[in-house]
Scaffold this active site. Sequence first.
Site, PDB file in Angstrom:
ATOM      1  N   TRP A 140       0.901  -1.161   0.000  1.00  0.00           N
ATOM      2  CA  TRP A 140       0.000   0.000   0.000  1.00  0.00           C
ATOM      3  C   TRP A 140       0.932   1.200   0.000  1.00  0.00           C
ATOM      4  O   TRP A 140       1.618   1.460   0.991  1.00  0.00           O
ATOM      5  CB  TRP A 140      -0.880  -0.028   1.247  1.00  0.00           C
ATOM      6  CG  TRP A 140      -1.947   1.021   1.268  1.00  0.00           C
ATOM      7  CD1 TRP A 140      -3.205   0.896   0.761  1.00  0.00           C
ATOM      8  CD2 TRP A 140      -1.868   2.337   1.843  1.00  0.00           C
ATOM      9  NE1 TRP A 140      -3.912   2.062   0.978  1.00  0.00           N
ATOM     10  CE2 TRP A 140      -3.125   2.964   1.637  1.00  0.00           C
ATOM     11  CE3 TRP A 140      -0.871   3.058   2.500  1.00  0.00           C
ATOM     12  CZ2 TRP A 140      -3.406   4.257   2.067  1.00  0.00           C
ATOM     13  CZ3 TRP A 140      -1.140   4.348   2.929  1.00  0.00           C
ATOM     14  CH2 TRP A 140      -2.402   4.935   2.714  1.00  0.00           C
TER      15      TRP A 140
ATOM     16  N   GLY B 157       5.809  -0.091   6.829  1.00  0.00           N
ATOM     17  CA  GLY B 157       5.988   1.012   7.779  1.00  0.00           C
ATOM     18  C   GLY B 157       6.532   2.228   7.047  1.00  0.00           C
ATOM     19  O   GLY B 157       6.480   2.299   5.818  1.00  0.00           O
TER      20      GLY B 157
END
Length: 610
Positions: free
Chosen positions: A72, A99
């Site tokens: 993503w 992250g």
Amino acid sequence: MCGIVGYIGFRQAYPVVINGLKRLEYRGYDSAGICVIDKDPVTYKCKGKVVDLETLVGKQLNGQIGIGHTRWATHGEPNDVNAHPHESMNGKFILIHNGIIENYSNLRCKLEKRGYTFKSETDTEVLVNLIEYIYLKGNVTPEIAVRLALTKVVGAYGIVVVNRDEPDTLIAARKGSPLVIGVGEGEYFVASDATPIVEYTNSVIFLNDNDVAILKKNQMVLKTIYNEALEPNVQVLDLDIEAIEKGGFEHFMLKEIYEQPRSIHDTFRGRIALDPAEIHLGGLYKVLPNLIDAKRIILIGCGTSWHAAQVGEYLLEEIARIPVEVEYASEFRYRNPIINPDDIVIAISQSGETADTLAAIRMAKEAGAMVLGICNVVGSSIPRETHAGVYTHAGPEIGVASTKAFTAQVTVLVMMALLLGRKRGTLTQDQYKELIEELYRVPQKIERILENDPTVQNIAKRFKDATNFLYLGRGFYFPVALEGALKLKEISYIHAEGYPAAEMKHGPIALIDDTMPVVVIAPHDNTYEKIVSNIQEVKARKGVVIAIVTEGDITIKGMADYVIEVPQSNEAVGALLTVIPLQLLAYHIALLRGCNVDQPRNLAKSVTVE
Ligand code: G6P
């Protein structure tokens, strides 16, 4: 956001990693990649989904060590180059990351000054090059290079790294982003959550922040990034494979909508008793005196969990008479809120990993508040960072648009409100018993609502091409209106707004004409007459009304264009019933519009970025 998978052992890594990525696709699905090591690492990556990656690879890659990633996008658009895994400039290290490295631009400048060049726009490529730089410059082992690099990183990461010089080793580390290790017989699995792992083993280790796992076939070493040895804390998960498969339904979302009678039952099972009427919430036992005496409860969450919090406000204020505030976690954490020591903050989260919610929890704890959690994913970060809490037991929710997690959260909030109401004396024993019985009957009532699915499908056919929707509700049903609108937006890409019905006349009424469907949540309650007037106001402007009404309602049936009936109930459990047709409506409209119901564009289920 982003799903990562790693495997090391005696199986072929390729199918383990690919199947694992498919299970984690709900975390992000704009590009995917894999690296499998036989003698040398072989990497494939591309824009698109895991099936596109499979087509690109076109065969099974050989090797018993592998890592894979489904992305993503945060830094850099979704394309082949920005997809993970990322390889260091001299090819020594290959890394997958979930992250954000916040100081990446500073690190990138320093590396560029030392001759490093970059292929992608990602923060991840900076990290893999930093590891390589430390490895080559410092002449240290790959493990030391990874640990040292991580001490220089600001931000969040779950990473898995392989390297060419020790191709029999997988190194995994976490800070901020979740990482689970599956412990098999001489083999190890690494993943962002346990769903890729449970078909092989139920024994798992949840890594904590700053933990590193160095994995080889038959050997695992756990330590911190500061080289402090750790004892593995192996837990046995109660999660079976059927729970994470579609079980004959076309989509996870539909399966999860239909699971709600069971998931709500599972959420209250063993916690409520009818005779004598009692509620036991084991996770709150030690903090019950604080809750009973709370001066104020602050409910925080994001997205659908924030809507559950809104329902919670009505429940806790109405039933237990405790002042409640509801806050978006992202706003709460940045606006220097006043938190008193006798406030109780309750964080609501399906995943237990939402970055803003986690950060808000940390802030509230620092301010001295007691922080509780209502979460679905067992062992996730929020339950581990809160003082106490209640699991929702809805089972894994895979569809990106939340359905059964919402009703499970509301179920917990109903139980909390009833328990506190009884303990604080705002409910009599008779009222307590009656409301517990109401909750007990909810699963059967939802079964009945699900039988109305053909009615909802017909309504969906009529409105699939609408460009705007308005959702109206009052009291307990205002948050349901918000949630209904959110469901439609998320999966069908139709603009929709939820509004308190009485506020319509202060703005949205200007939008109403004969093309505007207005969904009104209007079961019998103490504002029924008022909402009938609101429906008349919509009809007077030629709006098209779809009303959610109590079975047998005649008044609204005579006025609305379409009605969907729900069984009579006390309003304390009304949200649990009235939201079901709205979930179905969004589902069917999205399906008819050809949208990807389970993986809507631009969204991800677990939002681990701020
Ligand atoms: C994302 C999901 C939503 C969810 C929200 C909060 O936006 O797409 O479905 O409600 O995050 O997630 P949480 O796991 O904290 O409930």
